[in-house]
Design an enzyme around this catalytic site. Structure first.
Site, PDB file in Angstrom:
ATOM      1  CE  LYS A  52      -3.899  -2.314   2.126  1.00 55.90           C
ATOM      2  NZ  LYS A  52      -4.860  -2.502   3.219  1.00 55.90           N
ATOM      3  CD  GLN A  96      -3.661  -4.387   6.227  1.00 55.54           C
ATOM      4  OE1 GLN A  96      -3.912  -3.293   5.729  1.00 55.54           O
ATOM      5  NE2 GLN A  96      -3.837  -5.507   5.569  1.00 55.54           N
ATOM      6  CG  ASP A 119      -9.773  -0.081   5.127  1.00 56.31           C
ATOM      7  OD1 ASP A 119      -9.451  -0.459   3.990  1.00 56.31           O
ATOM      8  OD2 ASP A 119      -9.097  -0.299   6.152  1.00 56.31           O
TER       9      ASP A 119
HETATM   10  N1  L34 Z   1      -8.044  -2.482   7.257  1.00 56.90           N
HETATM   11  N2  L34 Z   1      -7.343  -4.578   6.630  1.00 56.90           N
HETATM   12  C1  L34 Z   1      -7.836  -3.380   6.282  1.00 56.90           C
HETATM   13  N3  L34 Z   1      -8.144  -3.061   5.002  1.00 56.90           N
HETATM   14  C2  L34 Z   1      -7.945  -3.955   4.007  1.00 56.90           C
HETATM   15  O1  L34 Z   1      -8.295  -3.649   2.756  1.00 56.90           O
HETATM   16  C3  L34 Z   1      -7.389  -5.195   4.321  1.00 56.90           C
HETATM   17  N4  L34 Z   1      -7.085  -6.130   3.371  1.00 56.90           N
HETATM   18  C4  L34 Z   1      -7.245  -7.554   3.689  1.00 56.90           C
HETATM   19  C5  L34 Z   1      -6.544  -7.818   5.020  1.00 56.90           C
HETATM   20  N5  L34 Z   1      -6.701  -6.745   5.983  1.00 56.90           N
HETATM   21  C6  L34 Z   1      -7.112  -5.499   5.659  1.00 56.90           C
HETATM   22  C7  L34 Z   1      -6.054  -5.988   2.506  1.00 56.90           C
HETATM   23  O2  L34 Z   1      -5.486  -4.932   2.302  1.00 56.90           O
HETATM   24  C8  L34 Z   1      -6.545  -8.216   2.521  1.00 56.90           C
HETATM   25  N6  L34 Z   1      -5.766  -7.166   1.911  1.00 56.90           N
HETATM   26  C9  L34 Z   1      -4.845  -7.353   0.861  1.00 56.90           C
HETATM   27  C10 L34 Z   1      -4.319  -6.282   0.146  1.00 56.90           C
HETATM   28  C11 L34 Z   1      -3.405  -6.489  -0.870  1.00 56.90           C
HETATM   29  C12 L34 Z   1      -3.012  -7.739  -1.207  1.00 56.90           C
HETATM   30  C13 L34 Z   1      -3.531  -8.811  -0.497  1.00 56.90           C
HETATM   31  C14 L34 Z   1      -4.443  -8.596   0.526  1.00 56.90           C
HETATM   32  C15 L34 Z   1      -2.028  -7.928  -2.295  1.00 56.90           C
HETATM   33  O3  L34 Z   1      -1.309  -7.035  -2.651  1.00 56.90           O
HETATM   34  N7  L34 Z   1      -1.958  -9.116  -2.858  1.00 56.90           N
HETATM   35  C16 L34 Z   1      -1.042  -9.429  -3.943  1.00 56.90           C
HETATM   36  C17 L34 Z   1       0.133 -10.257  -3.491  1.00 56.90           C
HETATM   37  C18 L34 Z   1       0.928  -9.657  -2.389  1.00 56.90           C
HETATM   38  C19 L34 Z   1       2.118 -10.481  -2.007  1.00 56.90           C
HETATM   39  O4  L34 Z   1       2.737 -11.104  -2.900  1.00 56.90           O
HETATM   40  O5  L34 Z   1       2.441 -10.499  -0.814  1.00 56.90           O
HETATM   41  C20 L34 Z   1      -1.828 -10.255  -4.976  1.00 56.90           C
HETATM   42  O6  L34 Z   1      -1.375 -10.315  -6.103  1.00 56.90           O
HETATM   43  O7  L34 Z   1      -2.847 -10.841  -4.602  1.00 56.90           O
END
Ligand code: L34
Length: 291
Positions: A52, A96, A119
């Site tokens: 982020k 988060q 959010d």
């Molecule tokens: N307050 N908590 C709050 N807001 C959110 O919107 C979230 N969420 C979920 C967990 N807790 C939270 C997220 O941000 C899940 N989440 C989230 C955000 C981004 C990614 C995964 C989960 C992400 O970038 N995923 C990438 C891979 C990242 C990696 O390789 O580590 C993807 O391609 O899916």
């Protein structure tokens, strides 16, 4: 089979945001400012929050991270939230999730100034969403809606099955997709851990959205030919790689992609969209804060 490319779509959205920010800052405005609060050391949460921060900077935002120890008390966290609520230089912030078990998530969410709640988790913003009023949509459902729109997936009159009723994904998405709105007008079924005969429901679904957090839960024999699958599950599984885990979705991608009309991968599907839509919400908060 169409691969619904969340990584590419998120990059397109970031470009759109970056261009808008460029115009604003060239006209002498300050940059939008997003803050993230991270409590503890969970490696997955750390990775998401770092993502982020990185993406915020890429679009020209000011980004700050408040990293707190696992041992922080609820009262101390509430104090930090209070100072962010008062800080005029912060347009939006997120806490988060998950939080350590000694902190009450709901109490924390309720303390966030709804105008800075990028959010979209505050009950006031969720209430506005249900009423169909303008608000911050929770980033993951918003990202799913955006993928459906940008990939021209018809939802009107379709049977949509959402598996998982979390506050972050399933519950808000079930409302949005049943509303009279773009990517809406669907006949939505919200399934959860107490649902009986899930396979009967999933075999009738035109669109299935998985958001339950169980690796490879949705199998190919549970879906019909031509289904659209959007996988919002992000499960880390321990492995021998350098970072010690890898990410898999809730759907058995390899097998289902042979039957599906369209499907999102994990990683590279809904995850990057969550971050892109968080940035979009922050830009919205910023514009409101300026005016
Ligand atoms: N307050 N908590 C709050 N807001 C959110 O919107 C979230 N969420 C979920 C967990 N807790 C939270 C997220 O941000 C899940 N989440 C989230 C955000 C981004 C990614 C995964 C989960 C992400 O970038 N995923 C990438 C891979 C990242 C990696 O390789 O580590 C993807 O391609 O899916």
């Amino acid at each position: 089979m169409i691969l619904i490319d969340g990584k590419k779509t998120a990059a397109d959205i970031r470009d759109e945001i970056r261009r808008e920010v460029e115009v604003l800052t060239e006209n002498g405005q300050r940059a939008p400012h997003l803050t993230a609060i991270l409590v503890g050391e969970d490696p997955a949460s750390w990775a998401y929050v770092k993502n982020k921060e990185r993406q915020s900077k890429k679009v020209g935002f000011t980004s700050s991270l408040i990293h707190l120890s696992d041992h922080i008390s609820e009262a101390e966290l509430l104090n930090i939230i209070d100072s962010l609520n008062k800080d005029k230089s912060v347009d939006g912030y997120i806490v988060q999730l998950p939080l350590p078990s000694h902190i009450d998530d709901q109490k924390i969410i309720m303390a966030i100034n709804p105008d800075k709640d990028v959010d979209g988790f505050h009950p006031l913003n969720l209430g506005k969403m249900i009423a169909g009023l303008p608000t911050f949509l929770p980033a993951t459902p918003y990202g799913i809606i955006e993928l459906i729109l940008r990939y021209d997936i018809e939802t009107t009159g379709k049977n949509v099955l959402i598996i998982g009723r979390s506050l972050i994904v399933g519950r808000p998405l079930s409302i949005l997709m049943s509303q009279k709105r773009p990517a809406g007008n669907a006949t939505v079924t919200l399934a959860h851990s107490k649902t009986k005969n899930l396979k009967n429901l999933s075999l009738k679904a035109d669109i299935i959205i998985t958001a339950l957090g169980q690796p490879l839960f949705l199998k190919a024999d549970m879906v019909k030919e031509g289904v659209v699958v959007i996988d919002a599950g992000i499960n880390s599984i321990d492995d021998t790689s350098k970072r010690g885990y890898r990410l898999v979705g809730d759907a058995d991608f390899d097998a289902i992609s042979k039957k599906a009309k369209a499907i999102t991968p994990v990683p590279g599907g809904v995850g990057p969209m969550t971050i892109a839509m968080l940035l979009k919400n922050t830009l919205k908060a910023y514009k409101k804060n300026l005016s």
